[in-house]
Design an enzyme around this catalytic site. Structure first.
Site, PDB file in Angstrom:
ATOM      1  N   GLY A   1       1.427  -1.408  -0.077  1.00 27.10           N
ATOM      2  CA  GLY A   1       0.076  -0.017  -0.353  1.00 27.10           C
ATOM      3  C   GLY A   1       0.972   0.967   0.256  1.00 27.10           C
ATOM      4  O   GLY A   1       1.600   1.463   0.013  1.00 27.10           O
TER       5      GLY A   1
ATOM      6  N   GLN B   1       3.156   9.907   1.472  1.00 26.42           N
ATOM      7  CA  GLN B   1       4.568   9.076   1.487  1.00 26.42           C
ATOM      8  C   GLN B   1       5.094   9.846  -0.119  1.00 26.42           C
ATOM      9  O   GLN B   1       6.325   9.000  -0.354  1.00 26.42           O
ATOM     10  CB  GLN B   1       4.306   7.569   1.805  1.00 26.42           C
ATOM     11  CG  GLN B   1       3.271   6.881   2.835  1.00 26.42           C
ATOM     12  CD  GLN B   1       3.332   5.924   2.764  1.00 26.42           C
ATOM     13  OE1 GLN B   1       2.286   5.161   2.385  1.00 26.42           O
ATOM     14  NE2 GLN B   1       4.423   4.841   3.522  1.00 26.42           N
TER      15      GLN B   1
ATOM     16  N   CYS C   1       6.779   0.002   7.420  1.00 27.14           N
ATOM     17  CA  CYS C   1       6.257   0.946   6.804  1.00 27.14           C
ATOM     18  C   CYS C   1       7.651   1.553   5.463  1.00 27.14           C
ATOM     19  O   CYS C   1       8.579   1.648   6.002  1.00 27.14           O
ATOM     20  CB  CYS C   1       6.056   2.457   7.486  1.00 27.14           C
ATOM     21  SG  CYS C   1       5.411   3.796   6.862  1.00 27.14           S
ATOM     22  N   LEU C   2       6.864   1.692   4.587  1.00 22.12           N
ATOM     23  CA  LEU C   2       7.910   2.576   3.544  1.00 22.12           C
ATOM     24  C   LEU C   2       8.820   3.503   4.140  1.00 22.12           C
ATOM     25  O   LEU C   2       9.909   4.207   3.175  1.00 22.12           O
ATOM     26  CB  LEU C   2       7.140   2.556   2.305  1.00 22.12           C
ATOM     27  CG  LEU C   2       6.730   1.377   1.001  1.00 22.12           C
ATOM     28  CD1 LEU C   2       5.754   1.103   0.133  1.00 22.12           C
ATOM     29  CD2 LEU C   2       7.812   0.002   1.062  1.00 22.12           C
TER      30      LEU C   2
ATOM     31  N   HIS D   1      -3.645   0.780   8.095  1.00 19.17           N
ATOM     32  CA  HIS D   1      -2.107   1.479   7.656  1.00 19.17           C
ATOM     33  C   HIS D   1      -1.931   3.012   6.945  1.00 19.17           C
ATOM     34  O   HIS D   1      -1.481   3.866   7.077  1.00 19.17           O
ATOM     35  CB  HIS D   1      -1.509   0.305   7.214  1.00 19.17           C
ATOM     36  CG  HIS D   1       1.064   1.074   7.328  1.00 19.17           C
ATOM     37  ND1 HIS D   1       0.919   0.781   8.958  1.00 19.17           N
ATOM     38  CD2 HIS D   1       0.728   1.805   6.317  1.00 19.17           C
ATOM     39  CE1 HIS D   1       2.484   1.291   8.085  1.00 19.17           C
ATOM     40  NE2 HIS D   1       2.479   2.122   7.438  1.00 19.17           N
ATOM     41  N   GLU D   2      -3.125   2.877   5.803  1.00 21.42           N
ATOM     42  CA  GLU D   2      -2.966   4.154   5.149  1.00 21.42           C
ATOM     43  C   GLU D   2      -4.389   5.593   5.286  1.00 21.42           C
ATOM     44  O   GLU D   2      -3.838   6.309   4.858  1.00 21.42           O
ATOM     45  CB  GLU D   2      -3.176   3.360   3.028  1.00 21.42           C
ATOM     46  CG  GLU D   2      -2.525   2.236   2.998  1.00 21.42           C
ATOM     47  CD  GLU D   2      -1.276   2.352   3.080  1.00 21.42           C
ATOM     48  OE1 GLU D   2      -0.201   3.638   3.071  1.00 21.42           O
ATOM     49  OE2 GLU D   2      -0.614   2.063   3.287  1.00 21.42           O
TER      50      GLU D   2
ATOM     51  N   HIS E   1      -1.740   7.050   7.216  1.00 20.47           N
ATOM     52  CA  HIS E   1      -0.633   8.245   7.211  1.00 20.47           C
ATOM     53  C   HIS E   1      -1.513   9.801   6.341  1.00 20.47           C
ATOM     54  O   HIS E   1      -1.255  10.905   5.698  1.00 20.47           O
ATOM     55  CB  HIS E   1       0.227   7.749   5.229  1.00 20.47           C
ATOM     56  CG  HIS E   1       0.702   6.801   5.606  1.00 20.47           C
ATOM     57  ND1 HIS E   1       2.220   7.535   6.282  1.00 20.47           N
ATOM     58  CD2 HIS E   1       1.508   4.555   5.171  1.00 20.47           C
ATOM     59  CE1 HIS E   1       2.796   6.653   6.000  1.00 20.47           C
ATOM     60  NE2 HIS E   1       2.274   4.696   5.919  1.00 20.47           N
TER      61      HIS E   1
HETATM   62 ZN    ZN Z   1       2.887   3.359   6.273  1.00 21.22          ZN
END
Ligand code: ZN
Length: 169
Positions: free
Chosen positions: A43, A48, A87-88, A129-130, A133
């Site tokens: 995702g 991000q 998390c990216l 999670h998204e 963000h």
């Molecule tokens: Zn993340």
């Protein structure tokens, strides 16, 4: 699109509503899909990649292509489930986090049609999670004080950047 990492202010600001779902939103989503594929994520939320707009994409095993949701709203949730999450924007850090197991999400697709999504387990986890963000909430806010101290030590020692691997999961 280059990923933004922990420490970038765009990641801790609340993203704005998308006022019109037009071609620019579709092309943003397409670029985000390319970025997500490149880093093998599940995702990705617009902040991000440095865009403060309420849009995220996600992919699950049962979906042939990633789906985009614009102006998503968490309409309901149920159950409780602990799972390791990464998390990216903070590659290499994973934490056990308790969240609801099922969610009901509403929002809009890239054609401007209303969508209603029932998700559970990993898909529900990814959606939550998204959503975080879009509200400027990083995983760190979901940690126990002890987990957080440990994470902050690690982030200070190795500030995350483009050279890091890691997965949104
Ligand atoms: Zn993340």
């Amino acid at each position: 699109m280059p990923l933004r990492y922990f420490g970038d202010p765009v990641l801790t600001e609340r993203a704005r509503e998308v006022t019109e779902i037009d071609g620019s939103v579709a092309s943003l989503a397409a670029s985000m899909c390319d970025t997500m594929r490149r880093v093998d994520g599940m995702g990705l939320a617009a902040p991000q990649v440095g865009v403060g707009a309420r849009l995220f994409i996600y992919q699950s095993a049962r979906m042939p292509e990633p789906a985009a949701v614009v102006n998503p709203v968490l309409a309901g949730s149920d159950g409780e489930w602990e799972l390791e999450e990464g998390c990216l924007s903070m590659p290499g850090l994973y934490f056990d986090i308790v969240r609801p197991k099922q969610v009901h999400l509403t929002g809009w697709d890239l054609d401007g049609a209303a969508v209603s999504i029932e998700a559970d387990e990993i898909e529900a986890r990814c959606i939550q999670h998204e959503m975080d963000h879009l509200d400027g909430v990083l995983l760190l806010s979901r940690l126990s004080p002890r987990q957080k101290r440990k994470a902050m030590r690690s982030l200070r020692r190795h500030p995350p950047g483009p050279g890091d691997g890691g997965q949104e999961r």
